[in-house]
Design an enzyme around this catalytic site. Structure first.
Site, short mmCIF file in Angstrom:
data_model
loop_
_atom_site.label_atom_id
_atom_site.label_comp_id
_atom_site.label_asym_id
_atom_site.label_seq_id
_atom_site.Cartn_x
_atom_site.Cartn_y
_atom_site.Cartn_z
CG LEU A 1 1.24 0.64 -14.31
CD1 LEU A 1 1.04 -0.12 -13.00
CD2 LEU A 1 -0.11 1.06 -14.90
CG HIS B 1 -0.22 0.31 2.51
ND1 HIS B 1 0.78 -0.50 3.01
CD2 HIS B 1 -0.34 1.34 3.38
CE1 HIS B 1 1.23 0.01 4.14
NE2 HIS B 1 0.57 1.13 4.38
CG HIS C 1 9.45 0.98 -14.85
ND1 HIS C 1 9.06 0.80 -13.54
CD2 HIS C 1 9.43 -0.25 -15.41
CE1 HIS C 1 8.81 -0.47 -13.33
NE2 HIS C 1 9.03 -1.15 -14.44
CE LYS D 1 4.50 -9.04 -11.05
NZ LYS D 1 3.72 -8.60 -9.90
CE LYS E 1 18.90 8.71 -17.18
NZ LYS E 1 19.16 7.67 -18.19
CB VAL F 1 0.40 -0.01 -8.09
CG1 VAL F 1 -0.92 -0.73 -8.23
CG2 VAL F 1 1.07 0.19 -9.45
N GLY F 2 -0.08 0.59 -5.08
CA GLY F 2 -0.86 0.34 -3.87
C GLY F 2 -1.38 1.63 -3.26
CE1 TYR G 1 8.04 -7.68 -11.70
CE2 TYR G 1 7.46 -7.48 -14.01
CZ TYR G 1 7.28 -7.10 -12.70
OH TYR G 1 6.34 -6.13 -12.39
CB SER H 1 3.99 -6.86 -15.68
OG SER H 1 4.75 -6.29 -16.71
CB SER H 2 2.32 -5.60 -20.77
OG SER H 2 3.41 -4.74 -20.51
CB CYS H 3 7.12 -8.07 -19.19
SG CYS H 3 7.06 -8.62 -17.49
CG ASP I 1 16.72 -1.00 -28.05
OD1 ASP I 1 16.86 0.08 -27.44
OD2 ASP I 1 16.97 -1.15 -29.27
N1 LIG Z 1 5.46 0.16 -12.15
C1 LIG Z 1 5.04 -0.35 -13.30
O1 LIG Z 1 5.32 0.17 -14.40
C2 LIG Z 1 4.22 -1.61 -13.30
C3 LIG Z 1 3.87 -2.27 -12.14
N2 LIG Z 1 3.11 -3.41 -12.21
C4 LIG Z 1 2.76 -4.17 -10.99
O2 LIG Z 1 2.11 -3.34 -10.04
C5 LIG Z 1 2.45 -3.78 -8.70
C6 LIG Z 1 2.97 -2.61 -7.89
O3 LIG Z 1 4.06 -2.00 -8.55
P1 LIG Z 1 4.61 -0.54 -8.10
O4 LIG Z 1 3.63 0.12 -7.23
O5 LIG Z 1 5.08 0.12 -9.33
O6 LIG Z 1 5.89 -0.93 -7.25
P2 LIG Z 1 6.55 -0.17 -6.01
O7 LIG Z 1 7.98 -0.59 -5.99
O8 LIG Z 1 6.22 1.27 -6.04
O9 LIG Z 1 5.79 -0.80 -4.75
C7 LIG Z 1 5.97 -2.14 -4.41
C8 LIG Z 1 5.44 -2.36 -3.01
O10 LIG Z 1 5.67 -3.72 -2.68
C9 LIG Z 1 6.04 -3.78 -1.33
N3 LIG Z 1 6.94 -4.92 -1.11
C10 LIG Z 1 8.02 -5.29 -1.83
N4 LIG Z 1 8.61 -6.35 -1.27
C11 LIG Z 1 7.89 -6.66 -0.15
C12 LIG Z 1 8.01 -7.62 0.86
N5 LIG Z 1 9.00 -8.53 0.85
N6 LIG Z 1 7.10 -7.62 1.87
C13 LIG Z 1 6.11 -6.71 1.92
N7 LIG Z 1 5.94 -5.76 0.97
C14 LIG Z 1 6.83 -5.73 -0.04
C15 LIG Z 1 6.77 -2.48 -1.01
O11 LIG Z 1 6.54 -2.20 0.37
P3 LIG Z 1 7.38 -1.12 1.24
O12 LIG Z 1 7.22 0.18 0.52
O13 LIG Z 1 6.71 -1.12 2.54
O14 LIG Z 1 8.80 -1.60 1.26
C16 LIG Z 1 6.09 -1.51 -1.95
O15 LIG Z 1 5.10 -0.78 -1.28
C17 LIG Z 1 3.46 -4.92 -8.88
O16 LIG Z 1 2.80 -6.15 -8.82
C18 LIG Z 1 3.99 -4.71 -10.28
O17 LIG Z 1 4.43 -5.89 -10.84
C19 LIG Z 1 2.66 -3.90 -13.41
C20 LIG Z 1 2.97 -3.28 -14.58
C21 LIG Z 1 3.79 -2.10 -14.63
C1 LIG Z 2 6.83 -2.48 -16.80
C2 LIG Z 2 7.93 -3.27 -17.46
O1 LIG Z 2 9.18 -2.60 -17.26
C3 LIG Z 2 10.35 -3.26 -17.73
O2 LIG Z 2 10.37 -3.39 -19.11
P1 LIG Z 2 10.64 -2.19 -20.07
O3 LIG Z 2 9.36 -1.65 -20.57
O4 LIG Z 2 11.62 -2.60 -21.10
O5 LIG Z 2 11.33 -1.15 -19.03
P2 LIG Z 2 11.84 0.31 -18.93
O6 LIG Z 2 10.71 1.22 -18.62
O7 LIG Z 2 12.96 0.30 -17.96
O8 LIG Z 2 12.45 0.68 -20.38
C4 LIG Z 2 11.67 0.89 -21.51
C5 LIG Z 2 12.53 1.33 -22.68
O9 LIG Z 2 13.05 2.64 -22.40
C6 LIG Z 2 14.46 2.66 -22.66
N1 LIG Z 2 15.10 3.74 -21.87
C7 LIG Z 2 15.66 4.85 -22.40
N2 LIG Z 2 16.21 5.61 -21.44
C8 LIG Z 2 15.95 4.97 -20.26
C9 LIG Z 2 16.28 5.28 -18.91
O10 LIG Z 2 16.90 6.30 -18.59
N3 LIG Z 2 15.83 4.40 -17.95
C10 LIG Z 2 15.12 3.26 -18.27
N4 LIG Z 2 14.71 2.46 -17.26
N5 LIG Z 2 14.84 2.95 -19.57
C11 LIG Z 2 15.24 3.78 -20.54
C12 LIG Z 2 14.90 1.26 -22.32
O11 LIG Z 2 16.16 0.95 -22.90
C13 LIG Z 2 13.75 0.45 -22.94
O12 LIG Z 2 13.93 0.33 -24.34
C14 LIG Z 2 10.51 -4.59 -17.15
O13 LIG Z 2 10.87 -4.43 -15.84
C15 LIG Z 2 9.26 -5.43 -17.27
O14 LIG Z 2 9.36 -6.51 -16.45
C16 LIG Z 2 8.00 -4.68 -17.00
O15 LIG Z 2 7.01 -5.22 -16.54
#
Ligand SMILES: NC(=O)C1=CN([C@@H]2O[C@H](COP(=O)(O)OP(=O)(O)OC[C@H]3O[C@@H](n4cnc5c(N)ncnc54)[C@H](OP(=O)(O)O)[C@@H]3O)[C@@H](O)[C@H]2O)C=CC1
Ligand SMILES: C[C@H]1O[C@H](OP(=O)(O)OP(=O)(O)OC[C@H]2O[C@@H](n3cnc4c(=O)[nH]c(N)nc43)[C@H](O)[C@@H]2O)[C@@H](O)[C@@H](O)C1=O
Length: 322
Positions: free
Chosen positions: A169, A14, A182, A143, A190, A18-19, A139, A110-112, A276
């Site tokens: 996201l 939370h 990400h 998932k 940057k 996302v949470g 990962y 996740s879409s991956c 990439d």
């Molecule tokens: N970010 C993105 O682009 C995307 C995210 N998702 C999915 O959305 C979900 C949330 O992602 P997001 O909010 O970005 O991630 P964050 O890193 O922002 O948050 C992850 C949360 O998970 C908690 N957590 C991690 N490890 C543990 C553990 N061992 N025990 C208890 N809590 C834990 C952390 O808690 P604490 O803060 O207390 O340490 C944190 O609040 C995930 O399932 C992710 O795969 C899917 C697609 C894209």
């Molecule tokens: C959500 C998703 O996120 C991940 O997949 P991804 O989409 O490839 O991740 P990304 O956001 O880090 O990169 C997207 C693209 O962007 C380019 N890129 C340029 N410049 C920067 C840069 O400065 N930082 C990062 N991180 N990427 C960069 C980078 O080289 C790539 O081509 C996985 O964790 C996967 O598991 C998952 O679920």
């Protein structure tokens, strides 16, 4: 008060991007019994601790937004943590929820999870039809196991366990650490930092990763939170639903949008030593739309809101270290 608004909802993760968005949305909708624990208070990798927590708190609904999360470089550098921690967290949550009688469970993937070279846009049925993208296969395998665990419980016991697959996201409380984040939060930071410093009277250059040619789809996290609450409040007929906007763009075009919003006028350099990743992963979102949910926020509006949040939270924004 509507008694449904009193249901005990555990939002795992939370404090994450996302949470916390789901928590805010549920609060805004009038839900009064929200349960959250930080990873320090409850390490979800610890099966016994998760079991004790469910026994004490008796959640009726579980939303799993806890995971080891990171961008392309973190995924590629720490395959064991991304595989094992995610398996541990989700297995403990799903299995304990099932054995504790939780009727509704929402798992976030996740879409991956889809094959690297699947036809576009990605339909839910493409799962497990071809090899994964190597930078995030660890990962993705975790998932996929989560999706299948929820599907098995649904198939065998008829419980409403569902999996939502969000695209990339972004939004408030994102991770802005340049090694683990990400692409979208990395670009905001940057471009912002480069716009604040000059070299020979010109704004500093920004170095981005890879070739800039991959395409990505981005969903504002508050839209995702709305989709999660929609899925919580409605009974879906199937197990797996993509959640996205259905629109993508190249990483180069994303850079140009963010550069303009931030007001950076310097040069962009592309570091070809960085990966990439998958060339494209555009979601087919028609199944979710048929169920009754559609994304609202345009990419430019979402980026503007996120940049504003970044500016207001400078010095205190999250930087996830592994
Ligand atoms: N970010 C993105 O682009 C995307 C995210 N998702 C999915 O959305 C979900 C949330 O992602 P997001 O909010 O970005 O991630 P964050 O890193 O922002 O948050 C992850 C949360 O998970 C908690 N957590 C991690 N490890 C543990 C553990 N061992 N025990 C208890 N809590 C834990 C952390 O808690 P604490 O803060 O207390 O340490 C944190 O609040 C995930 O399932 C992710 O795969 C899917 C697609 C894209
Ligand atoms: C959500 C998703 O996120 C991940 O997949 P991804 O989409 O490839 O991740 P990304 O956001 O880090 O990169 C997207 C693209 O962007 C380019 N890129 C340029 N410049 C920067 C840069 O400065 N930082 C990062 N991180 N990427 C960069 C980078 O080289 C790539 O081509 C996985 O964790 C996967 O598991 C998952 O679920």
């Amino acid at each position: 008060m509507n008694p449904k608004r009193n249901i005990r909802i555990f939002i795992a993760g939370h404090r994450g991007m996302v949470g916390s968005a789901i928590w805010r949305k549920l609060e805004a909708e009038g839900y009064t019994n929200l349960i959250g624990k930080t990873s320090t208070e409850l390490d979800l990798r610890n099966q016994a601790a998760v079991h004790d927590f469910f026994k004490a708190e008796k959640p009726e609904v579980v939303i799993d937004a806890a995971a080891r999360v990171g961008g392309i470089l973190a995924n590629n550098t720490y395959p064991y943590q991304f595989l094992m921690e995610n398996l541990q967290i989700q297995n403990n949550l799903i299995d304990t929820a099932f054995h504790s009688g939780v009727e509704k469970f929402i798992f976030l993937g996740s879409s991956c999870i889809y094959p690297k070279l699947a036809p576009q846009p990605l339909k839910e049925e493409y799962l497990l039809t071809a090899p994964l993208e190597p930078t995030n296969e660890w990962y993705a395998i975790a998932k996929i196991a989560g999706v299948k665990a929820c599907e098995a419980i649904r198939k065998q016991y008829g419980k409403d366990y569902i999996s939502l697959m969000p695209t990339n996201l972004y939004g408030p409380f994102d991770n802005f650490d340049l090694k683990t984040s990400h692409v979208l939060p990395a670009m905001i930071r940057k471009f912002h930092e480069a716009s604040q410093s000059t070299v020979h009277g010109r704004q500093s250059t920004v170095t981005l990763w890879g070739s800039g040619t991959p395409m990505r789809e981005f969903l504002y996290v508050e839209d995702l939170a709305e989709a999660v609450v929609f899925a919580m409040e409605n009974k879906f007929s199937d197990n797996l639903y993509n959640v996205g906007t259905g629109e993508d763009l190249t990483i180069k075009d994303l850079a140009l949008i963010i550069q303009k919003i931030v007001g950076h006028t310097g040069e962009i350099i592309w570091d070809s030593t960085k990966p990439d990743g998958t060339p494209r992963k555009l979601m087919d979102v028609s199944k979710m739309e048929k169920a009754g949910w559609k994304a609202k926020t345009s990419l430019e509006d979402g980026i503007r809101k996120t940049y504003l949040w970044f500016l207001e939270n400078q010095g205190s924004f999250k930087e996830v270290k592994i």
